[in-house]
Motif scaffolding. Structure first.
Motif, PDB file in Angstrom:
ATOM      1  N   TRP A  61       9.519   5.887  -2.001  1.00  0.00           N
ATOM      2  CA  TRP A  61       8.179   5.461  -1.619  1.00  0.00           C
ATOM      3  C   TRP A  61       7.890   5.940  -0.205  1.00  0.00           C
ATOM      4  CZ3 TRP A  61       5.082   2.628  -4.978  1.00  0.00           C
ATOM      5  CH2 TRP A  61       5.717   2.173  -6.142  1.00  0.00           C
ATOM      6  N   SER A  62       6.612   6.045   0.145  1.00  0.00           N
ATOM      7  CA  SER A  62       6.253   6.433   1.512  1.00  0.00           C
ATOM      8  C   SER A  62       4.937   5.774   1.907  1.00  0.00           C
ATOM      9  CB  SER A  62       6.118   7.952   1.630  1.00  0.00           C
ATOM     10  OG  SER A  62       4.882   8.382   1.111  1.00  0.00           O
ATOM     11  N   ASP A  63       4.568   5.981   3.170  1.00  0.00           N
ATOM     12  CA  ASP A  63       3.260   5.507   3.636  1.00  0.00           C
ATOM     13  C   ASP A  63       2.277   6.671   3.719  1.00  0.00           C
ATOM     14  OD1 ASP A  63       4.186   6.874   5.862  1.00  0.00           O
ATOM     15  OD2 ASP A  63       3.735   5.266   7.274  1.00  0.00           O
ATOM     16  N   ASN A  77       0.807  -1.218   0.000  1.00  0.00           N
ATOM     17  CA  ASN A  77       0.000   0.000   0.000  1.00  0.00           C
ATOM     18  C   ASN A  77       0.845   1.275   0.000  1.00  0.00           C
ATOM     19  OD1 ASN A  77       1.031  -0.273   2.557  1.00  0.00           O
ATOM     20  ND2 ASN A  77      -0.884   0.192   3.624  1.00  0.00           N
ATOM     21  N   ALA A  78       2.145   1.169  -0.371  1.00  0.00           N
ATOM     22  CA  ALA A  78       3.035   2.332  -0.376  1.00  0.00           C
ATOM     23  C   ALA A  78       2.636   3.315  -1.474  1.00  0.00           C
ATOM     24  CB  ALA A  78       4.482   1.893  -0.568  1.00  0.00           C
ATOM     25  N   THR A  79       2.963   4.582  -1.246  1.00  0.00           N
ATOM     26  CA  THR A  79       2.699   5.651  -2.204  1.00  0.00           C
ATOM     27  C   THR A  79       3.991   5.985  -2.941  1.00  0.00           C
ATOM     28  OG1 THR A  79       0.991   6.587  -0.779  1.00  0.00           O
ATOM     29  CG2 THR A  79       1.937   8.056  -2.442  1.00  0.00           C
ATOM     30  N   PHE A  80       3.952   5.951  -4.293  1.00  0.00           N
ATOM     31  CA  PHE A  80       5.118   6.342  -5.085  1.00  0.00           C
ATOM     32  C   PHE A  80       5.310   7.844  -4.950  1.00  0.00           C
ATOM     33  CE2 PHE A  80       6.843   8.038  -9.067  1.00  0.00           C
ATOM     34  CZ  PHE A  80       8.057   7.372  -9.107  1.00  0.00           C
ATOM     35  N   GLU A  81       6.519   8.263  -4.600  1.00  0.00           N
ATOM     36  CA  GLU A  81       6.800   9.688  -4.412  1.00  0.00           C
ATOM     37  C   GLU A  81       7.615  10.283  -5.554  1.00  0.00           C
ATOM     38  OE1 GLU A  81       5.515  11.555  -2.163  1.00  0.00           O
ATOM     39  OE2 GLU A  81       4.769  10.114  -0.708  1.00  0.00           O
ATOM     40  N   ILE A 135       9.592   6.601   4.908  1.00  0.00           N
ATOM     41  CA  ILE A 135      10.051   6.877   3.547  1.00  0.00           C
ATOM     42  C   ILE A 135      11.134   5.864   3.238  1.00  0.00           C
ATOM     43  CG2 ILE A 135      11.188   8.510   1.990  1.00  0.00           C
ATOM     44  CD1 ILE A 135      10.091  10.764   3.782  1.00  0.00           C
ATOM     45  N   GLY A 136      11.006   5.187   2.102  1.00  0.00           N
ATOM     46  CA  GLY A 136      12.007   4.218   1.675  1.00  0.00           C
ATOM     47  C   GLY A 136      12.516   4.555   0.290  1.00  0.00           C
ATOM     48  N   ILE A 137      13.814   4.429   0.096  1.00  0.00           N
ATOM     49  CA  ILE A 137      14.436   4.659  -1.202  1.00  0.00           C
ATOM     50  C   ILE A 137      15.081   3.348  -1.629  1.00  0.00           C
ATOM     51  CG2 ILE A 137      16.138   6.008  -2.501  1.00  0.00           C
ATOM     52  CD1 ILE A 137      15.799   8.198  -0.324  1.00  0.00           C
ATOM     53  N   TYR A 138      14.728   2.892  -2.848  1.00  0.00           N
ATOM     54  CA  TYR A 138      15.187   1.604  -3.360  1.00  0.00           C
ATOM     55  C   TYR A 138      15.685   1.756  -4.792  1.00  0.00           C
ATOM     56  CZ  TYR A 138      12.695  -0.277   0.626  1.00  0.00           C
ATOM     57  OH  TYR A 138      12.277  -0.554   1.893  1.00  0.00           O
TER      58      TYR A 138
END
Length: 158
Positions: free
Chosen positions: A85-87, A64-68, A98-101
């Protein structure tokens, strides 16, 4: 950081190189399937065994992450494309994760957790190696047989 998603276990070693006056450094072994965390003081091997109350949270991009955003990091001829990505939800004014991949292979670059607008945990990932070279890093030392049930303070006791 040693991470074993299949067996739901993590090992974190406090590797602060600078001398921090009157601070103790710890190793943490989190065994989610057993519901326990071991806090091991690096100098003395004194150990605490604490019940894990949080559920296993895999190191990935949640469904359910949001693409930023998508952008490149690095310099000329040495760029890597990453996605952020974030919640964040539309009704909420800020995100708590916030996650960066990386685009290729989805390797983690950074994760940041916030609470009440303050960063509570920020992890940068580098020198990633696939596989677990030494699975024994997830086995608590023998000093944990007589572990105390409460968390140890980072401050020195003297």
């Amino acid at each position: 950081l040693s991470y074993d998603g299949l067996n739901e276990r993590v090992r974190v070693l406090d590797e602060r190189k600078a001398l921090i006056p009157c601070k103790r450094l710890f190793e943490y072994i989190l065994l989610y399937k057993d519901g326990v965390m071991f806090q091991i003081e690096q100098a003395t091997k004194q150990c605490s065994k604490i019940t894990l109350t949080e559920p296993w949270d895999p190191l990935d991009i949640p469904q359910n992450a949001t693409f930023e955003d998508q952008y490149s990091i690095g310099g000329p001829q040495e760029q890597i494309t990453v996605q952020e990505w974030s919640d964040r939800k539309s009704a909420r004014s800020y995100e708590t994760w916030i996650g960066i991949y990386t685009i290729k292979d989805c390797y983690p670059v950074q994760e940041t957790f916030t609470k009440n607008y303050s960063v509570i945990l920020s992890t940068r990932f580098f020198d990633i190696q696939l596989g677990i070279k030494d699975p024994s890093v997830f086995i608590p030392p023998s000093t944990c047989q007589a572990a105390q049930p409460e968390r140890m303070s980072e401050d020195c006791s003297w």
